[in-house]
Each structure stands twice: as structure tokens, then as C-alpha cells.
Design an enzyme around this catalytic site. Structure first.
Site, PDB file in Angstrom:
ATOM      1  N   GLU A   1      38.930 -21.422  44.348  1.00 21.03           N
ATOM      2  CA  GLU A   1      38.480 -20.979  45.541  1.00 21.03           C
ATOM      3  C   GLU A   1      38.196 -21.847  46.682  1.00 21.03           C
ATOM      4  O   GLU A   1      38.517 -21.906  47.894  1.00 21.03           O
ATOM      5  CB  GLU A   1      37.100 -20.041  45.549  1.00 21.03           C
ATOM      6  CG  GLU A   1      37.286 -19.031  44.414  1.00 21.03           C
ATOM      7  CD  GLU A   1      36.918 -19.394  42.867  1.00 21.03           C
ATOM      8  OE1 GLU A   1      37.300 -20.479  42.569  1.00 21.03           O
ATOM      9  OE2 GLU A   1      36.370 -18.419  42.289  1.00 21.03           O
TER      10      GLU A   1
ATOM     11  N   CYS B   1      31.067 -21.270  43.902  1.00 23.37           N
ATOM     12  CA  CYS B   1      32.200 -20.816  44.474  1.00 23.37           C
ATOM     13  C   CYS B   1      31.747 -19.656  45.272  1.00 23.37           C
ATOM     14  O   CYS B   1      32.195 -19.469  46.341  1.00 23.37           O
ATOM     15  CB  CYS B   1      33.317 -20.319  43.507  1.00 23.37           C
ATOM     16  SG  CYS B   1      34.286 -21.801  42.968  1.00 23.37           S
TER      17      CYS B   1
ATOM     18  N   ARG C   1      54.489 -37.537  24.560  1.00 28.19           N
ATOM     19  CA  ARG C   1      54.913 -38.596  25.163  1.00 28.19           C
ATOM     20  C   ARG C   1      56.155 -38.188  25.966  1.00 28.19           C
ATOM     21  O   ARG C   1      56.441 -38.995  26.946  1.00 28.19           O
ATOM     22  CB  ARG C   1      55.662 -39.497  23.937  1.00 28.19           C
ATOM     23  CG  ARG C   1      54.715 -39.938  22.975  1.00 28.19           C
ATOM     24  CD  ARG C   1      55.146 -40.867  21.974  1.00 28.19           C
ATOM     25  NE  ARG C   1      56.217 -40.135  21.255  1.00 28.19           N
ATOM     26  CZ  ARG C   1      55.951 -39.506  20.264  1.00 28.19           C
ATOM     27  NH1 ARG C   1      54.476 -39.027  19.778  1.00 28.19           N
ATOM     28  NH2 ARG C   1      56.682 -38.834  19.346  1.00 28.19           N
TER      29      ARG C   1
ATOM     30  N   GLU D   1      50.834 -28.194  13.167  1.00 29.47           N
ATOM     31  CA  GLU D   1      52.368 -28.491  13.203  1.00 29.47           C
ATOM     32  C   GLU D   1      52.812 -28.688  11.757  1.00 29.47           C
ATOM     33  O   GLU D   1      54.083 -29.144  11.585  1.00 29.47           O
ATOM     34  CB  GLU D   1      52.575 -29.665  14.038  1.00 29.47           C
ATOM     35  CG  GLU D   1      52.254 -29.602  15.466  1.00 29.47           C
ATOM     36  CD  GLU D   1      53.277 -30.421  16.341  1.00 29.47           C
ATOM     37  OE1 GLU D   1      54.315 -30.681  15.855  1.00 29.47           O
ATOM     38  OE2 GLU D   1      52.816 -31.116  17.153  1.00 29.47           O
TER      39      GLU D   1
HETATM   40  C1  AOF Z   1      35.671 -20.572  39.447  1.00 28.10           C
HETATM   41  N1  AOF Z   1      36.818 -21.000  39.823  1.00 28.10           N
HETATM   42  O1  AOF Z   1      38.638 -22.339  39.558  1.00 28.10           O
HETATM   43  C2  AOF Z   1      37.198 -22.126  37.877  1.00 28.10           C
HETATM   44  C3  AOF Z   1      35.976 -21.464  37.216  1.00 28.10           C
HETATM   45  O2  AOF Z   1      32.441 -27.346  34.976  1.00 28.10           O
HETATM   46  P1  AOF Z   1      32.588 -26.632  36.262  1.00 28.10           P
HETATM   47  O3  AOF Z   1      31.599 -26.875  37.258  1.00 28.10           O
HETATM   48  O4  AOF Z   1      34.146 -26.972  36.653  1.00 28.10           O
HETATM   49  O5  AOF Z   1      32.678 -25.098  35.868  1.00 28.10           O
HETATM   50  C4  AOF Z   1      33.236 -24.583  34.687  1.00 28.10           C
HETATM   51  C5  AOF Z   1      33.253 -23.181  34.525  1.00 28.10           C
HETATM   52  O6  AOF Z   1      33.395 -22.543  35.827  1.00 28.10           O
HETATM   53  C6  AOF Z   1      33.979 -22.692  33.523  1.00 28.10           C
HETATM   54  O7  AOF Z   1      33.336 -22.854  32.113  1.00 28.10           O
HETATM   55  C7  AOF Z   1      34.251 -21.271  34.045  1.00 28.10           C
HETATM   56  O8  AOF Z   1      33.216 -20.339  33.518  1.00 28.10           O
HETATM   57  C8  AOF Z   1      34.235 -21.566  35.508  1.00 28.10           C
HETATM   58  N2  AOF Z   1      35.566 -21.776  35.894  1.00 28.10           N
HETATM   59  N3  AOF Z   1      35.306 -20.764  38.110  1.00 28.10           N
HETATM   60  O9  AOF Z   1      34.864 -20.177  40.187  1.00 28.10           O
HETATM   61  C9  AOF Z   1      37.551 -21.989  39.009  1.00 28.10           C
HETATM   62  N4  AOF Z   1      37.875 -23.198  37.057  1.00 28.10           N
HETATM   63 ZN    ZN Z   2      33.731 -22.079  40.732  1.00 28.07          ZN
END
Ligand code: AOF
Ligand code: ZN
Length: 349
Positions: A58, A93, A216, A276
Site C-alpha cells: 500500500e 498501512c 544458483r 528433494e
Molecule cells: C500489509 N501490506 O504489503 C504486507 C503486509 O515485518 P513487517 O513490518 O514487514 O510486517 C509483516 C506483517 O505485515 C506480515 O506478517 C503480515 O501480517 C503483514 N504483511 N501487510 O499491509 C503488505 N506485506
Molecule cells: Zn502494511
């Protein structure tokens, strides 16, 4: 009653799912997430979670709008995952969306992370932003299945890869150990490895093939953890994978419970484990009902002195898997078997 989504709405969310793919292999243990901002029926900005520690989707989309000279104010955000409402590696966000003046948020899948779990949606609604959820939800759940699986079970999703000849043989006793699949197929296997957090083999494979088990052939930001199951302490200390300075988890001695191993890997935030080989190790995972996905690669070559894998369609069906697709991987045919689109449940005991 499910939402009735318009064709445009579906296309916008599909685009968010598509851009989320750009983070594949780079964001674990976070999920793949994509976001598009739409104004007057047109996409004005796109964002995705590109790498661990990087901006969330976001926030990248809001930045993208601003750097393109568009105002995100009054736009509709299509996000594949419920926006977070916590300070983690990035600020929330939800706040970024409110601050940007987004008027509506459409979410594909809710976030089962205990720090989110509906709170992101609630905070947005409390701020007067309309939120609708469930658009292309099952597509999103497939895309982020290792993350969802780990949130629910705290152990990795298990992906098996097995290559066999035209008659189901895994090796040719007649020859020195060597790969019998095509270069293209090998590229695909390295791509798959790159999407996994750990790669596991049995001692037999280390003794016969002396593999490195690294990524790789495609760019790789973080090598998967290597795991060797060695119940009878037979792996030679001179094996290449013990010598390259990368981490290897060497499970020596009588470690009989694969379930306990999966719990241990889950505690290390391993969300997707690639098994694997060889057939004995793979059979143990199948017999214990621990396989979530099976990449069955069939080559046209014929081994002179075959080593039967003992793994066929009947066996995979009995293990709870269903054939979901068949495609060409170079000279080989990939048969992908999965339990994931029928159920995301597995069996943490
Ligand atoms: C969102 N937008 O693009 C993602 C989210 O360690 P952080 O701060 O990057 O937070 C990770 C957590 O945030 C992850 O475990 C999941 O719950 C959420 N990911 N949330 O609003 C994003 N990647
Ligand atoms: Zn977020």
C-alpha cells in the site's frame, strides 16, 4: 451472501495479484502482497511488497501515485491482503491509506497474523473508509499459501520434487550419479528452490549425488536452509554442502518424527520446505500425510538399470493429493499434485 463483483473490480484485483508476484522469493516470512490505486476507473498507481524490510504494498502504491504526479486522494485501493495496523518493519498501512485520503479499500484476503486479524479493516471502517473483502480471495490464498499455512499451523508447507524417467525410475545404476533432466527443467527447479525457505534431502542423496542444494541458476537474495536427514550417521564429513560456509541442519541419529521436525522448522519461521529426495525420504513424508504439494517431473529418458521410485498416481491420491495441472518443463512434463486448493489444513500434532 457473497459480494457481486464487477468485471472491472476483478481486473483491478487481478492486477494487484500480478504485481505481488514481483516479490516472489524475496519476502518470506512475509506474504506476497500487491496493491493498485484506482481513480475514475483507471489505475493511477501500483505497489507490491518487494523484499523483506521493504515498503508494504500500500505504501509503495501511495509513493508511486505521488511520484507519477497523481493524488491518491479519493482513490479506491485494491489490496490482496488486509492492510496492517501495527508498527513492524514499517509503520501501519492503515495510517498511510487514511493519510493519503483513500476513500475505499477492497481486500482480497484477511490477514491471519495475530497482530492484524481484522483490526486493519476495523480501523479503516472506524475512520469512515468503506471496506469490502473477498474479491479473488481464493486466488490470493493460493498466492500466499505458505504464509497462511504458517500462521495457522506454525509449521512449513511441504513441497516435494521428484524427477523420474519414462518408467518411473529415479536413477540409473548403470551410470555414475548424474542429472537426467533438461537445462530448462533445472532452471525451473532452481526457481522453485528460491521460493522455499529450506530444502531437505536424506543421507542417501548426499552420499550418491554430493549436491550443494543451493539456488544458483536464478538470482537469490537468501539461500534456503539445507536440512539433511541422517538417522544412521552415514553422511561423509567431506560432503560439499558441509564445506561452503552456508548453514546446513544435519539431523543425525534416530530422529524419527517428521512431524516434530516440521514443528522445529516452523519455530525458525520456515514457511515452505522443499523435499528433494530420494524416494525413501519422500515416501516417509507421504506415508505420514505431511505432503502439501508434489512436483512430479517425468522425463522421456529410459534408464538401463532402473531404480523404481515406488511413487505413482495411486500413491499420491492415497496421500490426499489431487492432480491440479500438467505443463511442459523443457523436455520434461511436470505433473503438479496438491492438497492446497481443496483445503489449507494440514496436521500439526
Ligand atoms: C500489509 N501490506 O504489503 C504486507 C503486509 O515485518 P513487517 O513490518 O514487514 O510486517 C509483516 C506483517 O505485515 C506480515 O506478517 C503480515 O501480517 C503483514 N504483511 N501487510 O499491509 C503488505 N506485506
Ligand atoms: Zn502494511
Amino acid at each position: 451472501m457473497a459480494n457481486a463483483w464487477t468485471v472491472d473490480e476483478q481486473q483491478f484485483m487481478q492486477r494487484a495479484l500480478d504485481v505481488a508476484e514481483r516479490g516472489r522469493g524475496k519476502v518470506s516470512p512475509n506474504p506476497l502482497v500487491g496493491c493498485v490505486l484506482v481513480k475514475d476507473g483507471v489505475i493511477i498507481a501500483e505497489g507490491w511488497h518487494d523484499h523483506l524490510g521493504g515498503l508494504h504494498a500500500e505504501q509503495m502504491a501511495i509513493h508511486d501515485a505521488e511520484s507519477n504526479g497523481h493524488s491518491p486522494n479519493g482513490s479506491v485501493a485494491y489490496v490482496t491482503l488486509e492492510p496492517c495496523n501495527h508498527f513492524g518493519r514499517t509503520p501501519p498501512c492503515t495510517e498511510a491509506l487514511m493519510w493519503a485520503g483513500v476513500k475505499e479499500v477492497i481486500v482480497a484476503h484477511y490477514d491471519p497474523n495475530p497482530t492484524v486479524r481484522g483490526k486493519g479493516i476495523q480501523v479503516l471502517q472506524d475512520a469512515g473508509i468503506e471496506v469490502r473483502q473477498g474479491l479473488l480471495e481464493s486466488e490470493a490464498s493460493i498466492q500466499m499459501s505458505p504464509f497462511l499455512h504458517w500462521c495457522e499451523h506454525r509449521r512449513p508447507q511441504v513441497t516435494v520434487k521428484l524427477a523420474v524417467d519414462a518408467n518411473g525410475s529415479v536413477d540409473d545404476r548403470h551410470l555414475e550419479a548424474q542429472r537426467f533432466t533438461s537445462e530448462t527443467c533445472l532452471d525451473r527447479v532452481h526457481m522453485l528452490r528460491n521460493e522455499c525457505d529450506a530444502v531437505l534431502v536424506g543421507a542417501e542423496t548426499v552420499i550418491r549425488d554430493d549436491p550443494l542444494l543451493t539456488v544458483r541458476r536464478v538470482p537469490c537474495e537468501r539461500q534456503p536452509l539445507r536440512v539433511v536427514l541422517d538417522p544412521n550417521n552415514r553422511t561423509p564429513p567431506s560432503a560439499k554442502l558441509f564445506a561452503d560456509g552456508l548453514e546446513t541442519l544435519h539431523m543425525k541419529g534416530d530422529f524419527t518424527s517428521l512431524s516434530a521436525l516440521l514443528n522445529l522448522l516452523g519455530d525458525r519461521e520456515i514457511q515452505r520446505l522443499m523435499v528433494e529426495g530420494g524416494p525413501k525420504t519422500i515416501s516417509s513424508f507421504l506415508d505420514q500425510g505431511l505432503v502439501d504439494e508434489f512436483y512430479f517431473i517425468q522425463s522421456p529418458v529410459v534408464h538401463t538399470e532402473p531404480v523404481a521410485s515406488g511413487i505413482d498416481a495411486k500413491r499420491l491420491t492415497a496421500a490426499g493429493l489431487a492432480l491440479i495441472s500438467t505443463e511442459e518443463w523443457g523436455d520434461e512434463v511436470l505433473h503438479l499434485w496438491s492438497r492446497l486448493n481443496t483445503s489449507t489444513k494440514s496436521n500439526r500434532s
